[in-house]
Design an enzyme around this catalytic site. Structure first.
Site, mmCIF file in Angstrom:
data_model
loop_
_atom_site.group_PDB
_atom_site.id
_atom_site.type_symbol
_atom_site.label_atom_id
_atom_site.label_comp_id
_atom_site.label_asym_id
_atom_site.label_seq_id
_atom_site.Cartn_x
_atom_site.Cartn_y
_atom_site.Cartn_z
ATOM 1 N N HIS A 59 8.939 -16.793 -89.779
ATOM 2 C CA HIS A 59 7.840 -17.272 -89.375
ATOM 3 C C HIS A 59 6.744 -16.124 -89.214
ATOM 4 O O HIS A 59 6.608 -15.323 -88.515
ATOM 5 C CB HIS A 59 7.687 -18.090 -87.973
ATOM 6 C CG HIS A 59 8.757 -18.956 -87.889
ATOM 7 N ND1 HIS A 59 10.090 -18.864 -87.570
ATOM 8 C CD2 HIS A 59 8.609 -20.410 -87.698
ATOM 9 C CE1 HIS A 59 10.543 -19.956 -87.702
ATOM 10 N NE2 HIS A 59 9.532 -20.871 -87.739
ATOM 11 N N GLY B 129 12.585 -19.450 -77.910
ATOM 12 C CA GLY B 129 12.730 -20.394 -79.142
ATOM 13 C C GLY B 129 12.532 -21.506 -78.918
ATOM 14 O O GLY B 129 11.351 -22.083 -79.343
ATOM 15 N N HIS C 119 3.157 -21.092 -91.259
ATOM 16 C CA HIS C 119 3.863 -20.957 -89.884
ATOM 17 C C HIS C 119 5.348 -20.637 -89.963
ATOM 18 O O HIS C 119 5.851 -19.590 -89.569
ATOM 19 C CB HIS C 119 3.756 -22.193 -89.113
ATOM 20 C CG HIS C 119 4.738 -22.608 -88.177
ATOM 21 N ND1 HIS C 119 4.221 -22.085 -86.719
ATOM 22 C CD2 HIS C 119 6.128 -23.014 -87.915
ATOM 23 C CE1 HIS C 119 5.192 -22.281 -86.032
ATOM 24 N NE2 HIS C 119 6.155 -22.940 -86.707
ATOM 25 N N GLU D 189 11.903 -29.338 -62.355
ATOM 26 C CA GLU D 189 13.292 -29.087 -62.743
ATOM 27 C C GLU D 189 13.132 -28.075 -63.573
ATOM 28 O O GLU D 189 14.071 -27.054 -63.720
ATOM 29 C CB GLU D 189 14.041 -30.119 -62.844
ATOM 30 C CG GLU D 189 14.382 -30.898 -61.647
ATOM 31 C CD GLU D 189 13.287 -32.161 -61.353
ATOM 32 O OE1 GLU D 189 12.401 -32.221 -62.219
ATOM 33 O OE2 GLU D 189 13.237 -33.034 -60.557
ATOM 34 N N HIS E 273 19.993 -42.349 -60.751
ATOM 35 C CA HIS E 273 20.535 -41.252 -59.951
ATOM 36 C C HIS E 273 21.941 -40.643 -59.851
ATOM 37 O O HIS E 273 22.362 -39.725 -59.273
ATOM 38 C CB HIS E 273 19.937 -41.414 -58.555
ATOM 39 C CG HIS E 273 18.613 -41.382 -58.371
ATOM 40 N ND1 HIS E 273 17.622 -42.106 -59.151
ATOM 41 C CD2 HIS E 273 17.582 -40.460 -57.546
ATOM 42 C CE1 HIS E 273 16.316 -41.734 -58.933
ATOM 43 N NE2 HIS E 273 16.368 -40.912 -58.015
#
Lengths: 744, 744
Positions: A105, A194, A342, A490, A553
């Site tokens: 890149h 990354g 990119h 989280e 859950h």
């Protein structure tokens, strides 16, 4: 413990090759176009304004020399000619390495070279000959795909880890310059990035570590902990939810020494960010409690970058986001400001055109003498920074011997003597308890013996049982405390813990939520494993045993999914001793993360468990055979070990010999010798049944094709736990019945 | 295909019990305290201001009757006395159900009852007797733990799915009122929520579906697609990164018919949000391009709620976030405004006190006659809404027969005839290609035959190869197009696709990223599986075969982790036919999601593959044994099937009989008959070797304890793919060597 990292992937240390003599490239340089066309910046505006995203900014512009704007006093400015040469050196090291690898890149390093130069040459404190010097400034390239920026900077700064030969081995087998920054491969790289958004959250963690240690150890006359954390992130990082979580926390905590650069280049892989990302990033960061600054021309306006850093440092109660508008692939006449630059090599033709455009008449990988000479100061400077700090620490040690002892203990990365003696031991006579509660006892015991322990929960402290009662909350005004309140975040929680651990200052981060929500955490947990960060994941409500909250859950496949993950210790302790044992192994393993799956429900203390047995991963809990040939082997973990023990009693009562094996941590069992394994699971005994309140996936490894695995291979349901256990066949009766089938 | 949901967890439909006769509770109601103390709101401020989070707001306040503020003309207002009784009915249904279950979350329903009433009674269009009527307004309770709010509303509105008996069975085995809203259990619940943040992203998906279909099918004189999507989310949802991702997209897309309510109650499980959540949520949503409104008193100011909805509807080019400041557990004298009321039953004493405080002199689960009578209108109203719409559709069909045919086809949820005939078939003579490219051919073929196909990538369209060339981008000004640009927002992408699918309008969403980034998507993918949403996950760069990007980008444990997940079809096709076959099964399965792991690298078309074989999950690719007793069985998937085929040739050349089995989808194989399985993997043949570029975890199921599994049980590395295959032993030579070992 044996190293878990596969040899096949181990680093082949490249020989320290001297930098080759420079040779001017013989390619044709078209006269007069050295400062020629490239794709310029969009129109400037006022700081903080929402930029007009005009199509015009795609239009070609002209390279302009940086305006000689107002000086920034506290930063040591580089002579402009050298600076520009240095910046172009960075660009071409990236271009050349990507070109040689034909992979990588180049766009980000070409656009971010100016801020990269200023950071590593003018701003950051580090010692290239000791990448682990404690008081260094930390740098995180959250946009990890642009790693050639960092490799080029480490190379110029004099780090041994990135020599010319390493640059030439970019993205090759065994090199120290992998395709994304990996802390375990390349000293000087702090964290592994990354997967987008992880890095900014790591940076928050690094800044948390600094803030915590500074509050605990600094004195009015001695700031022995005192560094900044810098981070470069891109559009991609800013789109990821994890970055918003982490930024919200950083703002809440007022991490004034966290300074981030948003590489605002308006290009992502799919093209202009216009197609998917039109929010106002600065306004969002304002809302998150950050100080925001906009550098409108990150390609040339070096003084604006310097002034922004200066301003950021002056704001001590908020983290700062410096939006730096840059041109991706700056200097490439035909590919700058497009997605084409990119993530792919420019190609020979465009490399030549870029060399011509930027007047870069050197062969690949060449560092001009004046640039080399300019950067060479960092060797001495770094040594001096470290020795000055050593002297300060010595002085500190004289004045504050107690604090100094604890501090040195921490940064030695050695565990204190007898730390594990505080872990509670149990006998079957002790009252049973949920392993989440037993975990709380362990954490509170360890809080007394491990000065590095720091952690908390994602808004489930009272369910996860993770508060250390002797400490208060790590907050903006109490950064020396050690209970961290992550909120319902989280993902960021895991990545922040990676940052805290990879601060390499002896902090031992743990974090907690319901086991099911590892589904949110997983990317961060995998990076713990990959980047050798021994974070402790305290995951409660580990099965359908949580009951009424229902299938959203109730973890089913989660044990299997972590057992399949490399370099992760997955524990499911059955009682008090096994919980203590899991903590013991987890704390010992500072380079391997551990996940503890803990019960919501009460479990008895079983005969046959012990703290030390846990280190074996799988061990015989009980056996009434006099030889190594029981009629039956029952295998279980966690809350089902009790069921196995009860079933064994019933089957033994019918005259059979039965062995019960606890499989508390498969990874540890796999590391045992063949002899040991044979002593636990003799090949000759094929009558085996496992029971575990989760997917049976993977249990064939131990029960074989002739055995049976009792588990839950479907989603759970909302009902009281005892009903679910019965309905799903996790019962003594069913285990006895299946056992008889396999013995028949 | 056979239903995959486990019988054990199947719904036990509760008998339709008539609502019991009301009885006044005999508990003592203390005179004069009916409007007595409860914990009030914090001080009001101006809309959009950052509220002062004063400790004072914890102080007790007094219930005030709603001020008779300005009328809202377009909404049908409920008589205030009835309204208050209805609101308290909702509160007490929640209180009573949680109390009876001794488990659940009463706080949110008590605080959100006013907005809940206004939504379901005054605002939303629905037909309780046909919960799936196409043009209904959609409602999502993103704060799913507060599900008793939704159950109470569905009950009052007359849905058959939630009768009094169901309320009494809250959180019990087999009930239709599980602990979090589950669309597959309770008609009237649109999506499955609980893991925080998912619901708001689902809501974005529902609004995307509406916008897309409206743009495609509405005519200036016929709006046959015309509904709103409403959502209630809490502090927890707003902390989760996924909600920021989804909100950023909703703002970008200008989803004007998405109206969200942020239940701003300042309490999460760990206490006051002050400890972890001090950002300015409204400012953040402003930055994301939303219209924001603040209702300062969500407890009593009904007209402010109405006015906010009115205003939200008037803003047609932006989604609206209505921040509604409420008191969690409103009405509970001692627990309101505290975490104690968030997630636990109030307890008998506090229930009594709340009854006294709110002057609620009824027995548990009682619905007062005037409330029942008031809500009863929705049966007729809903029927009329649907029949009016039916008439409109009929008129539309007359005027626009072609569009009507396609629309009806879509909403029938049946696939069009011959849709699968467009899938490409291959022979070994066809040039090899990467399965990601073959996937692109499938998607573009299906785009022509499946009017429901819609999807895209998380900023990797050009790598995932997911663009449908015949369509443009779904954007604010082109919502009828079908290529969705999700940006780098994997989490929201998955949850938005769940929303699109659960719009139940025949749309078939797919989404794409690198397989490794399922680590970000996993929570949403699990909800696809659980909520019976047949989303197609197109996951490319499926192994170390991606090469230079290195271990942060190389999936290892991911195949195993999805094979362990219930109700998820995990495909790893080996060539063109298997890719087409995977799409065929994936499209057929509208209630089971599919994940396709696709190669970056080119693969040959193999002899022996076929589209139809994929439906078998595992099948014999080739075998030179004349009986069902080959000397050796080789098992492989995806890119390694070629290696197995080559190794088989070499071993056959040495006179052995070898069978090669493709294991393209384990879940489908597991569904085959025992006879079929024996025909593929005869028990008598124990010489088996598997090869797959991923964790060997789980392969023991097929190779047994006497076989061998070749795979990658460690992290990958950054290097060209062919080097990695060699270094990691994924070679014909190694497979031949291991095969000889197992045959020895």
């Amino acid at each position: 413990m044996a190293a878990m990292r596969c040899n096949a992937a181990a680093v082949v240390v490249a020989p320290a090759v001297a930098v080759r003599e420079a040779k001017v490239v013989s390619r044709v340089v078209v006269p007069g176009v050295g400062l020629g066309k490239f794709v310029g910046l969009r129109g400037a505006g006022l700081r903080g304004e929402v930029a007009v995203r005009a199509v015009e900014r795609r239009a070609a512009g002209v390279v302009t020399k940086a305006a000689a704007s107002s000086s920034v006093e506290t930063l040591e400015k580089t002579d402009l000619a050298v600076l520009e040469k240095s910046v172009n050196t960075i660009r071409f090291l990236a271009i050349d390495a990507v070109e040689k690898a034909n992979s990588g890149h180049p766009g980000l390093p070409m656009g971010c070279a100016p801020m990269g130069h200023i950071l590593y040459d003018e701003v950051m404190k580090y010692n290239p000959k000791n990448p682990y010097w404690f008081n260094r400034d930390r740098f995180v390239l959250s946009a990890g795909h642009g790693c050639m920026l960092q490799y080029a900077l480490l190379h110029l700064a004099g780090y041994d880890s990135v020599q010319t030969e390493d640059l030439k081995q970019f993205r090759q087998w065994g090199s120290r310059t992998p395709g994304h920054p990996e802390n375990f491969e390349t000293p000087g790289v702090e964290v592994t990035t990354g997967p987008l958004g992880q890095g900014i959250a790591n940076a928050v963690g690094l800044a948390v570590a600094e803030a915590n240690l500074a509050a605990r150890f600094n004195k009015p006359d001695a700031k022995i902990v005192d560094h900044y954390t810098y981070c470069i992130l891109g559009d991609g990082c800013n789109m990821e939810g994890i970055s918003n979580e982490a930024a919200s926390l950083a703002g809440h905590w007022g991490l004034g020494k966290l300074i981030c650069f948003y590489d605002d280049n308006h290009i992502s892989i799919d093209g202009d960010t216009e197609i998917a990302f039109t929010e106002s990033v600065d306004k969002r960061f304002d809302a998150l409690g950050w100080h925001t600054i906009w550098v409108q021309n990150g390609n040339n306006d070096y003084d604006a970058i310097r002034a922004a850093i200066e301003e950021a440092k002056s704001v001590t109660d908020k983290p700062t986001m410096i939006k730096v508008t840059t041109t991706i692939g700056f200097g490439s006449p035909n590919k700058a400001n497009s997605y084409a630059v990119h993530g792919a090599a420019l190609g020979t033709k465009e490399v030549d055109a870029t060399r011509a455009n930027l007047d870069w008449n050197y062969e690949p990988f060449f560092v001009p003498e004046e640039v080399k000479s300019h950067w060479s100061k960092h060797i001495d400077l770094g040594a001096k920074l470290e020795s000055d700090w050593d002297a300060s620490l010595e002085e500190y040690s004289q004045k504050y011997p107690e604090e100094a002892a604890e501090f040195k203990q921490l940064i030695s990365l050695e565990l204190p003597e007898n730390w594990a003696s505080s872990l509670p031991e149990f006998t079957p006579a002790d009252a049973g308890d949920a392993t989440r509660n037993l975990s709380q006892r362990c954490l509170n015991a360890l809080a007394r013996t491990l000065p590095g322990l720091i952690g908390g929960s994602a808004d489930l402290a009272s369910s996860n049982m993770t508060l250390m009662k002797m400490f208060g909350d790590f907050q903006k005004n109490t950064p020396g405390e050690r209970n961290v309140r992550f909120g319902v975040r989280e993902q960021a929680m895991g990545a922040i813990c990676n940052g805290i651990l990879l601060h390499r200052s002896g902090l031992i981060p743990y974090c907690a939520t319901f086991f099911i929500f590892t589904d949110y955490l997983r990317a961060a947990m995998r990076i713990s494993a990959l980047s050798e960060a021994g974070v402790i994941y305290v995951m409660t409500h580990d099965s359908i045993g949580l009951g009424e909250d229902g299938p959203t859950h109730q973890p089913i496949e989660h044990l299997a999914s972590f057992r399949a993950m490399p370099q992760m210790l997955m524990f499911r302790p059955a009682d008090g001793n096994e919980t203590s044992g899991a903590y013991k192994v987890a704390v010992l393993n500072r380079t391997v993360p551990s996940t503890l799956a803990l019960s919501r429900q009460k479990l008895p203390n079983l005969e046959g468990t012990s703290i030390d047995n846990v280190a074996l991963g799988g061990y015989t809990l009980s056996c009434n055979a006099t030889d190594n040939k029981p009629d039956l082997i029952l295998l279980a973990t966690g809350s089902e070990l009790e069921i196995a023990a009860k079933a064994a009693e019933l089957i033994r009562a019918e005259g059979k010999t039965v062995r019960v094996v606890s499989f508390v941590c498969w990874e540890l069992y796999e590391q045992q010798s063949a002899e040991y394994k044979e002593s636990v699971l003799p090949k000759a005994v094929t009558a085996r049944v496992s029971i575990e309140a989760g997917s049976t996936f993977g249990w064939e490894r131990y029960v074989g094709l002739k055995g049976k695995a009792i588990g839950v291979d479907h989603f759970g349901a909302s009902a009281p736990a005892n009903i679910l256990y019965k309905e799903f066949g996790l019962t003594v009766e069913n285990l006895v019945a299946k056992s008889k089938e396999v013995m028949a």
